[in-house]
Write a protein that holds these residues in place. Sequence first.
Motif, PDB file in Angstrom:
ATOM      1  N   VAL A 193     -11.785 -36.772  13.750  1.00 27.88           N
ATOM      2  CA  VAL A 193     -10.432 -36.217  13.709  1.00 27.88           C
ATOM      3  C   VAL A 193     -10.062 -35.767  12.296  1.00 27.88           C
ATOM      4  O   VAL A 193      -9.628 -34.627  12.113  1.00 27.88           O
ATOM      5  CB  VAL A 193      -9.406 -37.215  14.290  1.00 27.88           C
ATOM      6  N   PRO A 194     -10.229 -36.607  11.251  1.00 26.27           N
ATOM      7  CA  PRO A 194      -9.892 -36.108   9.911  1.00 26.27           C
ATOM      8  C   PRO A 194     -10.762 -34.928   9.474  1.00 26.27           C
ATOM      9  O   PRO A 194     -10.282 -34.008   8.815  1.00 26.27           O
ATOM     10  CB  PRO A 194     -10.106 -37.299   8.988  1.00 26.27           C
ATOM     11  N   ALA A 195     -12.038 -34.940   9.862  1.00 27.78           N
ATOM     12  CA  ALA A 195     -12.929 -33.844   9.474  1.00 27.78           C
ATOM     13  C   ALA A 195     -12.505 -32.533  10.138  1.00 27.78           C
ATOM     14  O   ALA A 195     -12.426 -31.495   9.477  1.00 27.78           O
ATOM     15  CB  ALA A 195     -14.371 -34.182   9.842  1.00 27.78           C
ATOM     16  N   ILE A 196     -12.221 -32.583  11.435  1.00 32.01           N
ATOM     17  CA  ILE A 196     -11.816 -31.365  12.150  1.00 32.01           C
ATOM     18  C   ILE A 196     -10.475 -30.866  11.620  1.00 32.01           C
ATOM     19  O   ILE A 196     -10.294 -29.663  11.395  1.00 32.01           O
ATOM     20  CB  ILE A 196     -11.777 -31.613  13.669  1.00 32.01           C
ATOM     21  N   LEU A 197      -9.542 -31.784  11.390  1.00 34.53           N
ATOM     22  CA  LEU A 197      -8.240 -31.391  10.854  1.00 34.53           C
ATOM     23  C   LEU A 197      -8.402 -30.720   9.492  1.00 34.53           C
ATOM     24  O   LEU A 197      -7.812 -29.674   9.225  1.00 34.53           O
ATOM     25  CB  LEU A 197      -7.330 -32.615  10.740  1.00 34.53           C
ATOM     26  N   THR A 198      -9.219 -31.296   8.628  1.00 33.28           N
ATOM     27  CA  THR A 198      -9.448 -30.724   7.302  1.00 33.28           C
ATOM     28  C   THR A 198     -10.120 -29.358   7.400  1.00 33.28           C
ATOM     29  O   THR A 198      -9.710 -28.408   6.723  1.00 33.28           O
ATOM     30  CB  THR A 198     -10.315 -31.674   6.455  1.00 33.28           C
ATOM     31  N   LEU A 199     -11.134 -29.248   8.243  1.00 36.56           N
ATOM     32  CA  LEU A 199     -11.837 -27.976   8.379  1.00 36.56           C
ATOM     33  C   LEU A 199     -10.935 -26.886   8.941  1.00 36.56           C
ATOM     34  O   LEU A 199     -10.969 -25.743   8.484  1.00 36.56           O
ATOM     35  CB  LEU A 199     -13.079 -28.151   9.252  1.00 36.56           C
ATOM     36  N   GLU A 200     -10.138 -27.223   9.937  1.00 32.19           N
ATOM     37  CA  GLU A 200      -9.261 -26.230  10.556  1.00 32.19           C
ATOM     38  C   GLU A 200      -8.166 -25.778   9.600  1.00 32.19           C
ATOM     39  O   GLU A 200      -7.822 -24.596   9.562  1.00 32.19           O
ATOM     40  CB  GLU A 200      -8.637 -26.779  11.840  1.00 32.19           C
ATOM     41  N   GLU A 250     -17.528 -18.577   9.825  1.00 35.21           N
ATOM     42  CA  GLU A 250     -18.321 -18.841  11.026  1.00 35.21           C
ATOM     43  C   GLU A 250     -19.114 -20.140  10.884  1.00 35.21           C
ATOM     44  O   GLU A 250     -19.363 -20.834  11.864  1.00 35.21           O
ATOM     45  CB  GLU A 250     -19.234 -17.667  11.374  1.00 35.21           C
ATOM     46  N   ALA A 251     -19.480 -20.502   9.654  1.00 33.49           N
ATOM     47  CA  ALA A 251     -20.184 -21.768   9.444  1.00 33.49           C
ATOM     48  C   ALA A 251     -19.247 -22.945   9.684  1.00 33.49           C
ATOM     49  O   ALA A 251     -19.635 -23.944  10.300  1.00 33.49           O
ATOM     50  CB  ALA A 251     -20.771 -21.832   8.036  1.00 33.49           C
ATOM     51  N   LEU A 252     -18.007 -22.816   9.221  1.00 32.49           N
ATOM     52  CA  LEU A 252     -17.039 -23.891   9.450  1.00 32.49           C
ATOM     53  C   LEU A 252     -16.710 -24.028  10.932  1.00 32.49           C
ATOM     54  O   LEU A 252     -16.582 -25.144  11.446  1.00 32.49           O
ATOM     55  CB  LEU A 252     -15.767 -23.643   8.646  1.00 32.49           C
ATOM     56  N   GLU A 253     -16.591 -22.903  11.622  1.00 33.72           N
ATOM     57  CA  GLU A 253     -16.328 -22.952  13.062  1.00 33.72           C
ATOM     58  C   GLU A 253     -17.498 -23.600  13.805  1.00 33.72           C
ATOM     59  O   GLU A 253     -17.303 -24.388  14.733  1.00 33.72           O
ATOM     60  CB  GLU A 253     -16.045 -21.554  13.589  1.00 33.72           C
ATOM     61  N   GLN A 254     -18.705 -23.286  13.379  1.00 34.58           N
ATOM     62  CA  GLN A 254     -19.894 -23.895  13.984  1.00 34.58           C
ATOM     63  C   GLN A 254     -19.912 -25.395  13.724  1.00 34.58           C
ATOM     64  O   GLN A 254     -20.229 -26.183  14.609  1.00 34.58           O
ATOM     65  CB  GLN A 254     -21.168 -23.238  13.435  1.00 34.58           C
ATOM     66  N   LEU A 255     -19.552 -25.805  12.510  1.00 31.78           N
ATOM     67  CA  LEU A 255     -19.518 -27.229  12.177  1.00 31.78           C
ATOM     68  C   LEU A 255     -18.489 -27.959  13.031  1.00 31.78           C
ATOM     69  O   LEU A 255     -18.767 -29.050  13.548  1.00 31.78           O
ATOM     70  CB  LEU A 255     -19.216 -27.414  10.687  1.00 31.78           C
ATOM     71  N   VAL A 256     -17.327 -27.369  13.222  1.00 33.53           N
ATOM     72  CA  VAL A 256     -16.300 -27.984  14.081  1.00 33.53           C
ATOM     73  C   VAL A 256     -16.830 -28.138  15.504  1.00 33.53           C
ATOM     74  O   VAL A 256     -16.676 -29.199  16.120  1.00 33.53           O
ATOM     75  CB  VAL A 256     -14.991 -27.152  14.060  1.00 33.53           C
ATOM     76  N   ARG A 257     -17.496 -27.105  16.028  1.00 40.28           N
ATOM     77  CA  ARG A 257     -18.061 -27.195  17.389  1.00 40.28           C
ATOM     78  C   ARG A 257     -19.110 -28.297  17.473  1.00 40.28           C
ATOM     79  O   ARG A 257     -19.154 -29.045  18.453  1.00 40.28           O
ATOM     80  CB  ARG A 257     -18.660 -25.849  17.805  1.00 40.28           C
ATOM     81  N   MET A 258     -19.943 -28.402  16.452  1.00 43.31           N
ATOM     82  CA  MET A 258     -20.983 -29.443  16.455  1.00 43.31           C
ATOM     83  C   MET A 258     -20.371 -30.835  16.428  1.00 43.31           C
ATOM     84  O   MET A 258     -20.825 -31.742  17.135  1.00 43.31           O
ATOM     85  CB  MET A 258     -21.926 -29.264  15.262  1.00 43.31           C
ATOM     86  N   ILE A 259     -19.346 -31.021  15.610  1.00 44.88           N
ATOM     87  CA  ILE A 259     -18.675 -32.328  15.543  1.00 44.88           C
ATOM     88  C   ILE A 259     -18.051 -32.659  16.891  1.00 44.88           C
ATOM     89  O   ILE A 259     -18.185 -33.784  17.391  1.00 44.88           O
ATOM     90  CB  ILE A 259     -17.618 -32.344  14.422  1.00 44.88           C
ATOM     91  N   GLU A 260     -17.372 -31.687  17.498  1.00 42.54           N
ATOM     92  CA  GLU A 260     -16.749 -31.926  18.806  1.00 42.54           C
ATOM     93  C   GLU A 260     -17.793 -32.245  19.862  1.00 42.54           C
ATOM     94  O   GLU A 260     -17.588 -33.133  20.691  1.00 42.54           O
ATOM     95  CB  GLU A 260     -15.924 -30.708  19.221  1.00 42.54           C
ATOM     96  N   ASP A 261     -18.924 -31.529  19.856  1.00 43.69           N
ATOM     97  CA  ASP A 261     -19.992 -31.792  20.831  1.00 43.69           C
ATOM     98  C   ASP A 261     -20.561 -33.194  20.661  1.00 43.69           C
ATOM     99  O   ASP A 261     -20.749 -33.922  21.639  1.00 43.69           O
ATOM    100  CB  ASP A 261     -21.117 -30.764  20.696  1.00 43.69           C
ATOM    101  N   LYS A 262     -20.835 -33.580  19.417  1.00 42.70           N
ATOM    102  CA  LYS A 262     -21.405 -34.906  19.175  1.00 42.70           C
ATOM    103  C   LYS A 262     -20.408 -36.008  19.523  1.00 42.70           C
ATOM    104  O   LYS A 262     -20.785 -37.039  20.064  1.00 42.70           O
ATOM    105  CB  LYS A 262     -21.868 -35.022  17.724  1.00 42.70           C
ATOM    106  N   ALA A 263     -19.143 -35.791  19.227  1.00 46.89           N
ATOM    107  CA  ALA A 263     -18.121 -36.776  19.583  1.00 46.89           C
ATOM    108  C   ALA A 263     -17.978 -36.871  21.095  1.00 46.89           C
ATOM    109  O   ALA A 263     -17.812 -37.966  21.637  1.00 46.89           O
ATOM    110  CB  ALA A 263     -16.782 -36.400  18.947  1.00 46.89           C
TER     111      ALA A 263
END
Length: 113
Positions: free
Chosen positions: A30-37, A77-90
């Motif tokens: 949650v903190p990582a996605i919030l920070t990235l977004e 696009e790299a940050l968006e990919q990272l957010v998707r990867m974090i969400e998938d793994k979570a």
Amino acid sequence: MGSDPAALLESDLALLDRLAARVTELHLEVPAILTLETAKPLTLLASQALIFLEPIAQSLFRIPDYRRLAALVERREALEQLVRMIEDKAGRRGGHPSDRRGTARSGPADGSA
């Protein structure tokens, strides 16, 4: 890969995957996605800050891919990919990060039914 210059390289995807795995391992989705977004509009500034702080970071942490990460932070696009990867793994670990809010209580807080 294709001829798209904006496409991420396999090595970049592997780096982002390792980072996403570490974030979910530490339960910081949650903190990582919030920070990235929220930082998407500031990607160039964030990338330059990482480069500026590299000597300090390298002395404290052994991060072999630090410069590659700094270059990737500059690309939305790299940050968006990272957010998707974090969400998938979570999601694979046990639910979407946003699903964990408010699960401790069931019912109104004031005790009325």
